[in-house]
Design a protein around this motif. Structure first.
Motif, PDB file in Angstrom:
ATOM      1  N   GLY A   1       1.092  -1.440   4.382  1.00  0.00           N
ATOM      2  CA  GLY A   1       1.643  -0.099   4.162  1.00  0.00           C
ATOM      3  C   GLY A   1       2.701   0.157   5.214  1.00  0.00           C
ATOM      4  O   GLY A   1       3.894  -0.116   5.012  1.00  0.00           O
ATOM      5  N   THR A   2       2.239   0.624   6.376  1.00  0.00           N
ATOM      6  CA  THR A   2       3.144   0.940   7.478  1.00  0.00           C
ATOM      7  C   THR A   2       4.025  -0.253   7.866  1.00  0.00           C
ATOM      8  O   THR A   2       5.223  -0.097   8.080  1.00  0.00           O
ATOM      9  CB  THR A   2       2.302   1.360   8.709  1.00  0.00           C
ATOM     10  OG1 THR A   2       1.318   2.278   8.258  1.00  0.00           O
ATOM     11  CG2 THR A   2       3.156   2.002   9.766  1.00  0.00           C
TER      12      THR A   2
ATOM     13  N   GLY B   1      -1.709   3.022   8.963  1.00  0.00           N
ATOM     14  CA  GLY B   1      -1.076   3.074  10.276  1.00  0.00           C
ATOM     15  C   GLY B   1      -1.973   2.766  11.460  1.00  0.00           C
ATOM     16  O   GLY B   1      -1.620   3.072  12.595  1.00  0.00           O
TER      17      GLY B   1
ATOM     18  N   SER C   1       0.843  -1.198   0.000  1.00  0.00           N
ATOM     19  CA  SER C   1       0.000   0.000   0.000  1.00  0.00           C
ATOM     20  C   SER C   1       0.877   1.246   0.000  1.00  0.00           C
ATOM     21  O   SER C   1       1.641   1.490   0.931  1.00  0.00           O
ATOM     22  CB  SER C   1      -0.915   0.007   1.228  1.00  0.00           C
ATOM     23  OG  SER C   1      -1.482   1.293   1.362  1.00  0.00           O
TER      24      SER C   1
ATOM     25  N   HIS D   1      -8.043  -0.201  -4.873  1.00  0.00           N
ATOM     26  CA  HIS D   1      -9.057  -0.296  -3.810  1.00  0.00           C
ATOM     27  C   HIS D   1      -9.861   0.997  -3.792  1.00  0.00           C
ATOM     28  O   HIS D   1      -9.367   2.031  -3.356  1.00  0.00           O
ATOM     29  CB  HIS D   1      -8.328  -0.538  -2.475  1.00  0.00           C
ATOM     30  CG  HIS D   1      -9.225  -0.619  -1.283  1.00  0.00           C
ATOM     31  ND1 HIS D   1      -8.735  -0.580   0.004  1.00  0.00           N
ATOM     32  CD2 HIS D   1     -10.574  -0.742  -1.171  1.00  0.00           C
ATOM     33  CE1 HIS D   1      -9.745  -0.669   0.855  1.00  0.00           C
ATOM     34  NE2 HIS D   1     -10.872  -0.765   0.171  1.00  0.00           N
TER      35      HIS D   1
ATOM     36  N   ASP E   1      -6.724  -6.082   4.658  1.00  0.00           N
ATOM     37  CA  ASP E   1      -6.184  -4.734   4.474  1.00  0.00           C
ATOM     38  C   ASP E   1      -6.333  -3.915   5.745  1.00  0.00           C
ATOM     39  O   ASP E   1      -7.449  -3.629   6.186  1.00  0.00           O
ATOM     40  CB  ASP E   1      -6.946  -4.077   3.310  1.00  0.00           C
ATOM     41  CG  ASP E   1      -6.406  -2.708   2.943  1.00  0.00           C
ATOM     42  OD1 ASP E   1      -5.359  -2.293   3.490  1.00  0.00           O
ATOM     43  OD2 ASP E   1      -7.035  -2.042   2.096  1.00  0.00           O
TER      44      ASP E   1
ATOM     45  N   ASP F   1      -4.946   3.094  -2.939  1.00  0.00           N
ATOM     46  CA  ASP F   1      -6.141   3.450  -2.167  1.00  0.00           C
ATOM     47  C   ASP F   1      -6.764   4.719  -2.730  1.00  0.00           C
ATOM     48  O   ASP F   1      -6.156   5.783  -2.695  1.00  0.00           O
ATOM     49  CB  ASP F   1      -5.758   3.666  -0.696  1.00  0.00           C
ATOM     50  CG  ASP F   1      -5.440   2.360   0.003  1.00  0.00           C
ATOM     51  OD1 ASP F   1      -6.291   1.448  -0.035  1.00  0.00           O
ATOM     52  OD2 ASP F   1      -4.335   2.235   0.566  1.00  0.00           O
TER      53      ASP F   1
ATOM     54  N   PRO G   1     -11.757   1.763   7.136  1.00  0.00           N
ATOM     55  CA  PRO G   1     -11.068   2.374   5.999  1.00  0.00           C
ATOM     56  C   PRO G   1     -10.891   3.881   6.164  1.00  0.00           C
ATOM     57  O   PRO G   1     -11.688   4.529   6.844  1.00  0.00           O
ATOM     58  CB  PRO G   1     -11.992   2.055   4.817  1.00  0.00           C
ATOM     59  CG  PRO G   1     -13.300   1.723   5.399  1.00  0.00           C
ATOM     60  CD  PRO G   1     -13.043   1.180   6.766  1.00  0.00           C
ATOM     61  N   GLY G   2      -9.868   4.405   5.593  1.00  0.00           N
ATOM     62  CA  GLY G   2      -9.645   5.862   5.623  1.00  0.00           C
ATOM     63  C   GLY G   2      -8.209   6.254   5.872  1.00  0.00           C
ATOM     64  O   GLY G   2      -7.740   7.235   5.295  1.00  0.00           O
TER      65      GLY G   2
ATOM     66  N   LEU H   1      -0.102   4.341   0.063  1.00  0.00           N
ATOM     67  CA  LEU H   1      -0.839   5.500   0.577  1.00  0.00           C
ATOM     68  C   LEU H   1       0.085   6.548   1.206  1.00  0.00           C
ATOM     69  O   LEU H   1      -0.058   7.736   0.965  1.00  0.00           O
ATOM     70  CB  LEU H   1      -1.858   4.988   1.604  1.00  0.00           C
ATOM     71  CG  LEU H   1      -2.829   5.967   2.222  1.00  0.00           C
ATOM     72  CD1 LEU H   1      -3.694   6.596   1.142  1.00  0.00           C
ATOM     73  CD2 LEU H   1      -3.727   5.261   3.243  1.00  0.00           C
TER      74      LEU H   1
ATOM     75  N   GLY I   1      -3.415  -2.666   9.107  1.00  0.00           N
ATOM     76  CA  GLY I   1      -2.725  -3.139  10.310  1.00  0.00           C
ATOM     77  C   GLY I   1      -1.989  -4.458  10.129  1.00  0.00           C
ATOM     78  O   GLY I   1      -1.734  -5.164  11.104  1.00  0.00           O
TER      79      GLY I   1
HETATM   80  C1  DX5 Z   1      -6.967   2.021   4.672  1.00  0.00           C
HETATM   81  C2  DX5 Z   1      -6.392   1.511   3.396  1.00  0.00           C
HETATM   82  C3  DX5 Z   1      -5.214   0.617   3.558  1.00  0.00           C
HETATM   83  C4  DX5 Z   1      -4.048   1.244   4.261  1.00  0.00           C
HETATM   84  C5  DX5 Z   1      -3.203   0.156   4.843  1.00  0.00           C
HETATM   85  O1  DX5 Z   1      -8.171   2.628   4.437  1.00  0.00           O
HETATM   86  O2  DX5 Z   1      -7.353   0.780   2.667  1.00  0.00           O
HETATM   87  O3  DX5 Z   1      -4.805   0.065   2.319  1.00  0.00           O
HETATM   88  O4  DX5 Z   1      -3.252   2.021   3.443  1.00  0.00           O
HETATM   89  O5  DX5 Z   1      -2.197   0.741   5.586  1.00  0.00           O
HETATM   90  P1  DX5 Z   1      -1.546   0.028   6.825  1.00  0.00           P
HETATM   91  O6  DX5 Z   1      -0.890  -1.217   6.317  1.00  0.00           O
HETATM   92  O7  DX5 Z   1      -0.581   1.038   7.324  1.00  0.00           O
HETATM   93  O8  DX5 Z   1      -2.635  -0.275   7.822  1.00  0.00           O
END
Ligand code: DX5
Ligand code: ZN
Length: 230
Positions: free
Chosen positions: A210-211, A162, A18, A75, A188, A44, A158-159, A20, A190
């Protein structure tokens, strides 16, 4: 499935990175550093209506499409996915939220709308994914198991990137698998080295990170560890 030395079973887990929170200018170097472990780039798209946050989804997509060789996993966290689809021509997977196609009276899936969106995604040459938020019941999806390639279970609200994974969402992954869905199950939110094993045990076959990936001390190792868990 390959059996390794008895009890260790390697599943073919896919990792979708991700981007983002990756600066667009750093995209190429960050992806290059992780190229051997990443299978997809997760984009995203947020409209500020379906979720409070907004992202420049089209620019992120164009940038990734021009410069990267990885498959693109889009997504859509937008209220009207039907209006956005044509912007993502060239994606490998396009996922929209089931909450955006529910009939407001019955709270059941509006099949006409569902079919219109999925056939447009297929016309664009992409796999069809449907996503559910943490508080949406997964039993809603039973009627569309055979119509989609992928179910994305949101493991955070979602939003934002991290956030911490909400443990009860993994029960949904398990239920989807037990109910007989045999497409891709993507999780998706955490996902880290610590949470990936539970997600995989529950039945996830594709991890978005992502994180947990880009902010790890050793990103490549973190990515490998996430995928190689039993
Ligand atoms: C949240 C997004 C995710 C997010 C995941 O709304 O859909 O794809 O970027 O990021 P991490 O892996 O940091 O939770
Ligand atoms: Zn996402």
């Amino acid at each position: 499935m390959v059996v390794l030395g008895g009890d260790k079973v390697a599943k073919n887990i896919k990792l979708s990175a991700s981007i983002l929170n990756v600066k667009q200018m750093e995209l190429h170097s960050r992806i290059a550093e992780l190229k051997e472990v990443i299978d997809y780039i997760h984009i995203d798209v947020m409209d500020g209506i379906f979720v409070p946050n907004k992202t420049p989804g089209i620019d992120m997509f164009k940038n990734a499409k021009r410069f990267e060789t990885k498959q693109l996993d889009v997504h859509l966290m937008v209220d009207e996915p039907e209006r956005e689809l044509s912007n993502y021509d060239g994606a490998d997977i396009i996922t929209f939220h089931i909450e955006t196609v529910l009939d407001s009276k019955t709270m059941m899936i509006n099949m006409k709308k569902f079919e219109e969106i999925s056939s447009e995604i297929r016309r664009l040459g992409a796999k069809v994914g449907v996503a559910i938020k943490p508080n949406t019941t997964e039993s809603l999806l039973r009627n569309v198991f055979r119509k989609v390639d992928l179910i994305l279970v949101m493991t955070v609200e979602p939003g934002y990137g991290g956030q911490k994974l909400i443990p009860k969402t993994l029960a949904k992954v398990e239920n989807i698998k037990k109910a007989g869905f045999n497409g891709i199950i993507e999780v998706d939110g955490g996902i880290t080295e610590e949470t990936a094993p539970d997600a995989i045990t529950a039945g996830a076959t594709m991890l978005v990170a992502g994180t947990g990936l880009f902010d790890a001390e050793f990103p490549l190792e973190a990515g490998k560890a996430m995928k190689n868990n039993k």
